[in-house]
Design an enzyme around this catalytic site. Structure first.
Site, PDB file in Angstrom:
ATOM      1  N   GLU A 179      23.743  34.667 -35.486  1.00  0.00           N
ATOM      2  CA  GLU A 179      24.834  33.763 -35.111  1.00  0.00           C
ATOM      3  C   GLU A 179      25.995  34.570 -34.525  1.00  0.00           C
ATOM      4  O   GLU A 179      26.567  34.217 -33.503  1.00  0.00           O
ATOM      5  CB  GLU A 179      25.279  32.993 -36.358  1.00  0.00           C
ATOM      6  CG  GLU A 179      26.132  31.793 -36.042  1.00  0.00           C
ATOM      7  CD  GLU A 179      26.482  31.028 -37.312  1.00  0.00           C
ATOM      8  OE1 GLU A 179      25.921  31.334 -38.375  1.00  0.00           O
ATOM      9  OE2 GLU A 179      27.342  30.135 -37.205  1.00  0.00           O
TER      10      GLU A 179
ATOM     11  N   ARG B 124      12.794  41.402 -49.483  1.00  0.00           N
ATOM     12  CA  ARG B 124      12.062  40.550 -50.430  1.00  0.00           C
ATOM     13  C   ARG B 124      10.638  40.278 -49.971  1.00  0.00           C
ATOM     14  O   ARG B 124       9.765  39.945 -50.782  1.00  0.00           O
ATOM     15  CB  ARG B 124      12.849  39.267 -50.716  1.00  0.00           C
ATOM     16  CG  ARG B 124      14.103  39.525 -51.551  1.00  0.00           C
ATOM     17  CD  ARG B 124      14.920  38.271 -51.774  1.00  0.00           C
ATOM     18  NE  ARG B 124      15.477  37.737 -50.555  1.00  0.00           N
ATOM     19  CZ  ARG B 124      16.617  38.129 -49.998  1.00  0.00           C
ATOM     20  NH1 ARG B 124      17.347  39.049 -50.578  1.00  0.00           N
ATOM     21  NH2 ARG B 124      17.038  37.604 -48.861  1.00  0.00           N
TER      22      ARG B 124
HETATM   23  P1  AMP Z   1      16.293  34.000 -40.572  1.00  0.00           P
HETATM   24  O1  AMP Z   1      16.117  35.187 -39.668  1.00  0.00           O
HETATM   25  O2  AMP Z   1      17.510  33.201 -40.264  1.00  0.00           O
HETATM   26  O3  AMP Z   1      15.035  33.145 -40.644  1.00  0.00           O
HETATM   27  O4  AMP Z   1      16.588  34.571 -42.009  1.00  0.00           O
HETATM   28  C1  AMP Z   1      15.542  35.015 -42.760  1.00  0.00           C
HETATM   29  C2  AMP Z   1      15.924  36.187 -43.627  1.00  0.00           C
HETATM   30  O5  AMP Z   1      17.200  36.022 -44.255  1.00  0.00           O
HETATM   31  C3  AMP Z   1      14.911  36.311 -44.718  1.00  0.00           C
HETATM   32  O6  AMP Z   1      14.591  37.673 -44.849  1.00  0.00           O
HETATM   33  C4  AMP Z   1      15.580  35.760 -45.957  1.00  0.00           C
HETATM   34  O7  AMP Z   1      15.347  36.608 -47.029  1.00  0.00           O
HETATM   35  C5  AMP Z   1      17.067  35.715 -45.635  1.00  0.00           C
HETATM   36  N1  AMP Z   1      17.678  34.394 -45.824  1.00  0.00           N
HETATM   37  C6  AMP Z   1      18.228  33.603 -44.866  1.00  0.00           C
HETATM   38  N2  AMP Z   1      18.764  32.494 -45.368  1.00  0.00           N
HETATM   39  C7  AMP Z   1      18.548  32.550 -46.705  1.00  0.00           C
HETATM   40  C8  AMP Z   1      18.875  31.669 -47.801  1.00  0.00           C
HETATM   41  N3  AMP Z   1      19.538  30.513 -47.634  1.00  0.00           N
HETATM   42  N4  AMP Z   1      18.476  32.045 -49.028  1.00  0.00           N
HETATM   43  C9  AMP Z   1      17.821  33.215 -49.220  1.00  0.00           C
HETATM   44  N5  AMP Z   1      17.509  34.072 -48.238  1.00  0.00           N
HETATM   45  C10 AMP Z   1      17.867  33.758 -46.994  1.00  0.00           C
END
Ligand code: AMP
Length: 171
Positions: A95, A58
């Protein structure tokens, strides 16, 4: 315009307990999509950015539109095995297990002034790995930008460059 009105919460996607922030209503609304690109790009209009780096998948949508808005190039960061030429990669912990991001080794010249973009900042693992990857190839990281920050997950604390987010959710 409140861009948050154009996001949709999808409970228990992609797995139980996650509330997924669905950006597709925003993308489908011409004014909301345009406003999101303006808001994401606003801090960088006078920063002589040479490339926007978008994180699969995205981050490609927002990043490509930002690159046009800022009149610069676009560089993809992808999941493993997708980029065809020589790549460098970074692993990061999830995780459960680990994941990896890759960039073409020759995608950015040393000293290029870049902004790294994704849609949602959650734990920060993905964006932090992308920042590390761009540091590895010697880019000048002006900042990182995400449309949505899930602030209660404290991802911001893992990001070592200036971070701009448009919609903050929770504390
Ligand atoms: P993180 O590495 O945990 O910061 O996760 C970020 C990635 O996961 C991004 O590319 C987001 O598109 C996706 N992502 C994680 N959590 C969500 C959520 N609650 N809603 C939408 N996309 C998420």
């Amino acid at each position: 315009m409140d861009l948050n009105d154009h996001l949709r919460d999808i409970p228990n996607f992609p797995k139980p307990g996650i509330i997924f922030k669905d950006i597709t209503p925003l993308l489908g609304h011409a004014e909301a999509f345009a406003e999101s690109i303006r808001a994401l790009s606003a801090p960088y209009t006078d920063s002589a950015i040479t490339a926007v780096v978008g994180i699969e998948s995205r981050g490609f949508i927002f990043g490509a539109a930002m690159a046009r808005y800022l009149n610069c190039g676009f560089v993809p960061i992808r999941k493993p095995g997708k980029l065809p030429a020589h790549t460098i990669s970074r692993s990061y912990d999830l995780e459960y297990g680990s994941d990896c991001v890759e960039i073409h080794a020759d995608a950015l010249a040393a000293g290029e002034r870049i902004v790294i973009v994704d849609d949602v900042l959650a734990t920060g693992g993905t964006l932090a790995a992308a920042v590390g990857l761009c540091q590895d190839i010697g880019a000048d990281i002006v900042g990182a930008a995400c449309l949505v920050e899930l602030a209660f997950l404290r991802g911001r604390s893992t990001i070592t460059c200036p971070l701009h987010t448009v919609i903050t959710i929770g504390e």
